[in-house]
Design an enzyme around this catalytic site. Structure first.
Site, PDB file in Angstrom:
ATOM      1  N   ARG A   1      -4.025 -11.143  -8.296  1.00 54.00           N
ATOM      2  CA  ARG A   1      -3.895 -10.264  -7.130  1.00 54.00           C
ATOM      3  C   ARG A   1      -4.883 -10.692  -6.039  1.00 54.00           C
ATOM      4  O   ARG A   1      -4.582 -10.694  -4.857  1.00 54.00           O
ATOM      5  CB  ARG A   1      -4.181  -8.823  -7.564  1.00 54.00           C
ATOM      6  CG  ARG A   1      -3.889  -7.784  -6.499  1.00 54.00           C
ATOM      7  CD  ARG A   1      -4.147  -6.371  -6.998  1.00 54.00           C
ATOM      8  NE  ARG A   1      -3.295  -5.979  -8.104  1.00 54.00           N
ATOM      9  CZ  ARG A   1      -2.010  -5.661  -7.993  1.00 54.00           C
ATOM     10  NH1 ARG A   1      -1.423  -5.695  -6.827  1.00 54.00           N
ATOM     11  NH2 ARG A   1      -1.309  -5.324  -9.056  1.00 54.00           N
TER      12      ARG A   1
ATOM     13  N   ARG B   1       2.787  -3.489  -2.577  1.00 52.60           N
ATOM     14  CA  ARG B   1       1.732  -4.151  -3.347  1.00 52.60           C
ATOM     15  C   ARG B   1       0.485  -3.283  -3.310  1.00 52.60           C
ATOM     16  O   ARG B   1       0.202  -2.637  -2.289  1.00 52.60           O
ATOM     17  CB  ARG B   1       1.373  -5.517  -2.704  1.00 52.60           C
ATOM     18  CG  ARG B   1       2.518  -6.478  -2.583  1.00 52.60           C
ATOM     19  CD  ARG B   1       2.805  -7.227  -3.843  1.00 52.60           C
ATOM     20  NE  ARG B   1       1.628  -7.874  -4.377  1.00 52.60           N
ATOM     21  CZ  ARG B   1       1.553  -8.337  -5.628  1.00 52.60           C
ATOM     22  NH1 ARG B   1       2.570  -8.206  -6.440  1.00 52.60           N
ATOM     23  NH2 ARG B   1       0.461  -8.934  -6.059  1.00 52.60           N
TER      24      ARG B   1
ATOM     25  N   ASN C   1      -1.201   3.225   5.876  1.00 51.67           N
ATOM     26  CA  ASN C   1       0.047   3.153   5.117  1.00 51.67           C
ATOM     27  C   ASN C   1       0.902   4.362   5.450  1.00 51.67           C
ATOM     28  O   ASN C   1       0.391   5.401   5.853  1.00 51.67           O
ATOM     29  CB  ASN C   1      -0.276   3.154   3.612  1.00 51.67           C
ATOM     30  CG  ASN C   1       0.962   3.027   2.753  1.00 51.67           C
ATOM     31  OD1 ASN C   1       1.851   2.207   3.034  1.00 51.67           O
ATOM     32  ND2 ASN C   1       1.059   3.837   1.709  1.00 51.67           N
TER      33      ASN C   1
ATOM     34  N   HIS D   1       3.844   6.838   3.619  1.00 53.47           N
ATOM     35  CA  HIS D   1       4.378   7.171   2.304  1.00 53.47           C
ATOM     36  C   HIS D   1       5.427   8.274   2.467  1.00 53.47           C
ATOM     37  O   HIS D   1       5.186   9.249   3.176  1.00 53.47           O
ATOM     38  CB  HIS D   1       3.237   7.642   1.395  1.00 53.47           C
ATOM     39  CG  HIS D   1       3.693   7.978   0.013  1.00 53.47           C
ATOM     40  ND1 HIS D   1       4.043   7.013  -0.905  1.00 53.47           N
ATOM     41  CD2 HIS D   1       3.897   9.180  -0.594  1.00 53.47           C
ATOM     42  CE1 HIS D   1       4.425   7.596  -2.023  1.00 53.47           C
ATOM     43  NE2 HIS D   1       4.356   8.910  -1.857  1.00 53.47           N
TER      44      HIS D   1
ATOM     45  N   ASP E   1      -1.934   5.670  -2.929  1.00 46.55           N
ATOM     46  CA  ASP E   1      -1.560   6.738  -1.984  1.00 46.55           C
ATOM     47  C   ASP E   1      -2.582   7.878  -1.958  1.00 46.55           C
ATOM     48  O   ASP E   1      -2.208   9.058  -1.840  1.00 46.55           O
ATOM     49  CB  ASP E   1      -0.145   7.287  -2.320  1.00 46.55           C
ATOM     50  CG  ASP E   1       0.898   6.182  -2.318  1.00 46.55           C
ATOM     51  OD1 ASP E   1       0.847   5.318  -1.432  1.00 46.55           O
ATOM     52  OD2 ASP E   1       1.771   6.172  -3.210  1.00 46.55           O
TER      53      ASP E   1
ATOM     54  N   GLU F   1       9.407   9.336   9.751  1.00 44.73           N
ATOM     55  CA  GLU F   1       8.460   8.214   9.635  1.00 44.73           C
ATOM     56  C   GLU F   1       8.432   7.418  10.937  1.00 44.73           C
ATOM     57  O   GLU F   1       7.376   7.002  11.409  1.00 44.73           O
ATOM     58  CB  GLU F   1       8.865   7.282   8.480  1.00 44.73           C
ATOM     59  CG  GLU F   1       8.745   7.913   7.113  1.00 44.73           C
ATOM     60  CD  GLU F   1       9.031   6.926   5.978  1.00 44.73           C
ATOM     61  OE1 GLU F   1       8.663   5.746   6.095  1.00 44.73           O
ATOM     62  OE2 GLU F   1       9.631   7.340   4.969  1.00 44.73           O
TER      63      GLU F   1
HETATM   64  C1  GAR Z   1       9.603   3.804   3.756  1.00 39.00           C
HETATM   65  O1  GAR Z   1      10.271   4.982   3.390  1.00 39.00           O
HETATM   66  C2  GAR Z   1       8.133   3.907   3.406  1.00 39.00           C
HETATM   67  O2  GAR Z   1       7.607   5.194   3.577  1.00 39.00           O
HETATM   68  C3  GAR Z   1       8.156   3.519   1.962  1.00 39.00           C
HETATM   69  O3  GAR Z   1       9.055   2.451   1.895  1.00 39.00           O
HETATM   70  C4  GAR Z   1      10.055   2.623   2.903  1.00 39.00           C
HETATM   71  C5  GAR Z   1      10.140   1.341   3.706  1.00 39.00           C
HETATM   72  O4  GAR Z   1      11.210   1.420   4.587  1.00 39.00           O
HETATM   73  N1  GAR Z   1       6.858   3.150   1.491  1.00 39.00           N
HETATM   74  C6  GAR Z   1       6.432   3.429   0.265  1.00 39.00           C
HETATM   75  O5  GAR Z   1       7.111   3.972  -0.560  1.00 39.00           O
HETATM   76  C7  GAR Z   1       5.013   2.975  -0.025  1.00 39.00           C
HETATM   77  N2  GAR Z   1       4.486   3.695  -1.128  1.00 39.00           N
HETATM   78  P1  GAR Z   1      11.359   0.341   5.743  1.00 39.00           P
HETATM   79  O6  GAR Z   1      11.246  -1.043   5.104  1.00 39.00           O
HETATM   80  O7  GAR Z   1      12.759   0.599   6.260  1.00 39.00           O
HETATM   81  O8  GAR Z   1      10.300   0.595   6.757  1.00 39.00           O
END
Ligand code: GAR
Length: 224
Positions: A70, A96, A112, A114, A150, A179
């Site tokens: 990592r 990641r 980030n 979530h 998170d 989002e």
């Molecule tokens: C989004 O819903 C984001 O919140 C989530 O992945 C998706 C990416 O969508 N992230 C996580 O779950 C991180 N823990 P996108 O590629 O269309 O932006």
């Protein structure tokens, strides 16, 4: 558009990149005083790389499968981020875990998004988990990244009601809509230097708080 210098962003994404797109669009429309210097994906097939390419943004794939540890993967990512003088690292569906090496390279400068109302439902498949649990609200959270999954200090959240007939897909789509609103705005607050962090408390300078409670299902209107 403010005359202040633009905040240098790097966006890290593993998937389709709709959050990346919302940031690109808001930069273009002059609503975000920031510039995406680099998009990095660990996934060669990520739609995010195509979106960056289409927008003429410098993009690279650093495939984690090509690294033994990592830390060595994170070191390669950190070097790429430093090379473009990244000021804020934006994780947008970057699947990641961030090592201490990466965190220490950008203290309190990694954020980030979530798709749940943290601290409820960290981790993966969280829309389905919220439905299965029977929660009446879910939503999304923009937070600073710390050493946990998170768990970092919360910057902004949007609340999305869970409907009786919601599936993972319908709920995820309604959350994603929010989002796309809160993530660019959180970045703009950083660009304006208004994000003040004290331990776990993050405050946005000169912001009015919401005072109204939300209730789902809504209460009936009653005569007094
Ligand atoms: C989004 O819903 C984001 O919140 C989530 O992945 C998706 C990416 O969508 N992230 C996580 O779950 C991180 N823990 P996108 O590629 O269309 O932006």
């Amino acid at each position: 558009m403010s005359l202040k210098q633009k905040l240098c962003l790097a966006v890290l994404a593993s998937g389709s990149g709709t959050n990346l797109q919302s940031i690109i669009d808001q930069c273009r429309r002059g609503l975000l005083n920031a510039e995406i210097k680099l998009v990095i994906s660990n996934n060669p097939d990520a739609g995010a790389l195509e979106r960056a390419e289409r927008a003429g943004i410098n993009n690279i794939c650093i495939n984690h499968r090509g690294f033994d540890t990592r830390e060595s993967f994170d070191q390669a990512v950190v070097s790429a981020l430093k090379e473009v003088k990244t000021e804020l690292v934006v994780l947008a569906g970057f699947m990641r875990i961030i090592s201490p090496l990466f965190l220490q390279a950008f203290p309190q400068r990694i954020i980030n998004i979530h798709p749940a109302l943290l601290p409820s439902f960290p981790g993966l498949h969280v829309q389905q988990k919220a439905i299965n649990y029977g929660a009446k609200f879910s939503g999304c959270t923009v937070h600073l990244v710390d050493g946990g999954v998170d768990t970092g200090p919360i910057i902004v959240q949007a609340v999305v009601p869970i409907l009786d007939n919601d599936t993972e897909e319908t709920l995820a789509a309604r959350i994603l809509e929010q989002e796309h609103k809160i993530y660019p705005q959180a970045i703009q607050w950083f660009a304006e230097g208004r994000v003040k962090i004290t331990k776990r408390q993050v405050k946005i300078e000169n912001c009015i708080n919401l005072e109204t409670a939300l209730i789902n299902p809504p209460l009936p209107q009653r005569e007094k």
